[in-house]
Each structure stands twice: as structure tokens, then as C-alpha cells.
Design an enzyme around this catalytic site. Structure first.
Site, PDB file in Angstrom:
ATOM      1  N   TYR A 183      -2.000  -1.361  10.273  1.00 39.04           N
ATOM      2  CA  TYR A 183      -2.096  -1.563   8.823  1.00 39.04           C
ATOM      3  C   TYR A 183      -0.839  -1.057   8.122  1.00 39.04           C
ATOM      4  O   TYR A 183      -0.231  -1.761   7.304  1.00 39.04           O
ATOM      5  CB  TYR A 183      -3.330  -0.835   8.284  1.00 39.04           C
ATOM      6  CG  TYR A 183      -3.492  -0.913   6.789  1.00 39.04           C
ATOM      7  CD1 TYR A 183      -4.043  -2.033   6.189  1.00 39.04           C
ATOM      8  CD2 TYR A 183      -3.099   0.146   5.969  1.00 39.04           C
ATOM      9  CE1 TYR A 183      -4.199  -2.112   4.814  1.00 39.04           C
ATOM     10  CE2 TYR A 183      -3.249   0.090   4.593  1.00 39.04           C
ATOM     11  CZ  TYR A 183      -3.803  -1.047   4.016  1.00 39.04           C
ATOM     12  OH  TYR A 183      -3.946  -1.115   2.640  1.00 39.04           O
TER      13      TYR A 183
ATOM     14  N   SER B  73       0.842  -1.192   0.000  1.00 42.20           N
ATOM     15  CA  SER B  73       0.000   0.000   0.000  1.00 42.20           C
ATOM     16  C   SER B  73       0.878   1.242   0.000  1.00 42.20           C
ATOM     17  O   SER B  73       2.036   1.198   0.425  1.00 42.20           O
ATOM     18  CB  SER B  73      -0.885   0.012   1.257  1.00 42.20           C
ATOM     19  OG  SER B  73      -1.538   1.248   1.422  1.00 42.20           O
TER      20      SER B  73
END
Length: 279
Positions: free
Chosen positions: A165, A151
Site C-alpha cells: 500500500y 496517502s
């Protein structure tokens, strides 16, 4: 040994067997469809068994080959079972895409250890378990390709409310880079997919925010929200081109160069931007 003698380039996807986790929706589904259009056979793996079956049926109805497998990547035996299912269905594994990811949100002093464990188990340890199951097979056959979904959040920090995350995705980037160094000379390609904003249903895994309400900030206004189909095509081409770092939006390079040029000033700007968002 030169790349022309032995490298990760996969010149065709015709009749290649691809295992994709998180393939019932979003980027996983779109990648499955993109690979299938190029002739690959797809193992559609997802905890959402009904959704996985729907994607497999979509591929089959279009003339491709696909099977659906129920897969909870948090289970220690999940990837051994997934490998066996792929070998039974197609007799080989050529491409492995580790695509599952879950989010969380909450201020750092309010996130419980259990939430860290949940996110790291799904986002990070699933990649580790996948490697344990599939790397010996790929190394023995001397060819293949791995795609790990990271990401923008693993490349630079633009928020503080999703630290588990972001940490998991930064770790996926580092694992992928190390794997690339190790596996490319053995004929196996590695791609790390770093998406910016993409219209997926990952937010459906969000639990209620831990602690006081936080304002969720994105990676930057310059990054448009992409259709997953665009990303699926990017992944398919990256596998064929043996691309290591796959940004969904090349503008992120400017952000990374900016940070590398003066990291202290970059953090100051990010802090100011977050303060403005929260006010």
C-alpha cells in the site's frame, strides 16, 4: 507561457463533468457531493454498483446531475469504458479523480507476491490506465483537472505491515508530480490528495493478516480522524485553486521537515516507536 495565459485554474465547476472512481463511499462520495453542490455533473464510478447508484440518486434528488457506472479499476478496459460512459452522459470530461485504494497487512517476509500484485494493480496501475484513457482527451481540449488520491503512507513510513500500500501511494505521489510538470503548461491542473486518518470503509478490503499478528500503527497521535465530508470540501477547493499538494492535515508538513532535516535520526525514532508499540 505564464499561468495567466494558460494554466490549470478552473474558475468554476458549474456544468463541468467529473469522473470519480471509488465514489460510492468515503472520500469519493464526499468529493462527488462537494463538486455537485458547486454545479458539476458527476460520473459516480465504483465496483459497488448499488452504492454508486445510491450516490448518483442522492445528487439527483438534490437538483444535480449524476450517473452511476459499475467500474472495476483492475480490468484493463475499465477506463476506456468509463470515458465512453462519461461522454455519452455529459458530452465531456473535465475532471478525473483516481480515488480507488485497497489495503493489506502482514510482515514483509510473509506477504506473498500475489498480494503485492493485487494492491499494485488496484492502487497504482489503475492510475496508469486512467492516464492512458483520459490524458489524450484532456490534452486535446486544453483544459481539465486530475486528482490522484495518495496517502500520508506515501509521504513517510510509519509502519512496516502495509508495504504494498505504502509503495503504491508513494508511486502515485511521484506520478502526480511528473504529471503536474507536464500538464500544467498545457492548461491541465493536477492535485495529489494525501489523506491522513479519515473515517472511510477502506478497511473492508483488508484480507486476513499474512503471517503472525502485527500491531497496526497510525501516522501519529496528532492527526485526528477526519469526516470524509471535510476532505470532499478540501478537494473541491483544491480543484478551483489549482492546488498541487493537498494534505488533509497541515501538521504533516512538520513531520516531513523533521525527516528531511535528519533522515537517519527520523528512522531511528520511527523504529523505536514501532518497537514500543509492538512490546
Amino acid at each position: 507561457m505564464t499561468r495567466t495565459e494558460k494554466g490549470g485554474t478552473m474558475r468554476t465547476l458549474q456544468d463541468k463533468a467529473a469522473v470519480i472512481t471509488g465514489a460510492a463511499s468515503g472520500i469519493g462520495r464526499s468529493t462527488a457531493l462537494s463538486l455537485a453542490r458547486r454545479g458539476a455533473h458527476i460520473v459516480v464510478a465504483d465496483i459497488d454498483e448499488e452504492g454508486a447508484r445510491a450516490v448518483a440518486a442522492e445528487i439527483s434528488e438534490a437538483g444535480g446531475a449524476a450517473v452511476a457506472v459499475h467500474c472495476n479499476v483492475a480490468r484493463p478496459t475499465a477506463f476506456d469504458e468509463l470515458k465512453q460512459a462519461a461522454l455519452v452522459a455529459f458530452g465531456a470530461v473535465d475532471i478525473v479523480m483516481n480515488n480507488v485504494g485497497v489495503l493489506t497487512r502482514g510482515r514483509p517476509d510473509h506477504l506473498p507476491v500475489e498480494e503485492w500484485e493485487r494492491v499494485l494493480t488496484v492502487n497504482l496501475l489503475s492510475v496508469v490506465r486512467s492516464n492512458t484513457a483520459f490524458l489524450p482527451l484532456l490534452i486535446e481540449q486544453g483544459h481539465g483537472h486530475i486528482v490522484n488520491t495518495a496517502s500520508f503512507a506515501g509521504l513517510y513510513t510509519y509502519a512496516y505491515d502495509r508495504l504494498p500500500y505504502a509503495a503504491s501511494k508513494a508511486a502515485v505521489v511521484q506520478i502526480s508530480e511528473g504529471l503536474r510538470l507536464y500538464l500544467q503548461p498545457q492548461g491541465i491542473g493536477v492535485t495529489v490528495l494525501c489523506p491522513g486518518p479519515v473515517a472511510t470503509n477502506i478497511a473492508s478490503s483488508l484480507p486476513p493478516a499474512f503471517g503472525p499478528t502485527v500491531s497496526t500503527r497510525g501516522p501519529g497521535e496528532q492527526f485526528a480522524v477526519l469526516d470524509p465530508a471535510v476532505v470532499g470540501e478540501q478537494v473541491a477547493e483544491a480543484v478551483l485553486d489549482d492546488t498541487f499538494m493537498l494534505y488533509t492535515d497541515p501538521q504533516v508538513r512538520d513531520v516531513l521537515v523533521n525527516r528531511a532535516t535528519d533522515w537517519n535520526a527520523f528512522i531511528e525514532r520511527q523504529t523505536a516507536a514501532l518497537a514500543e508499540t509492538s512490546s
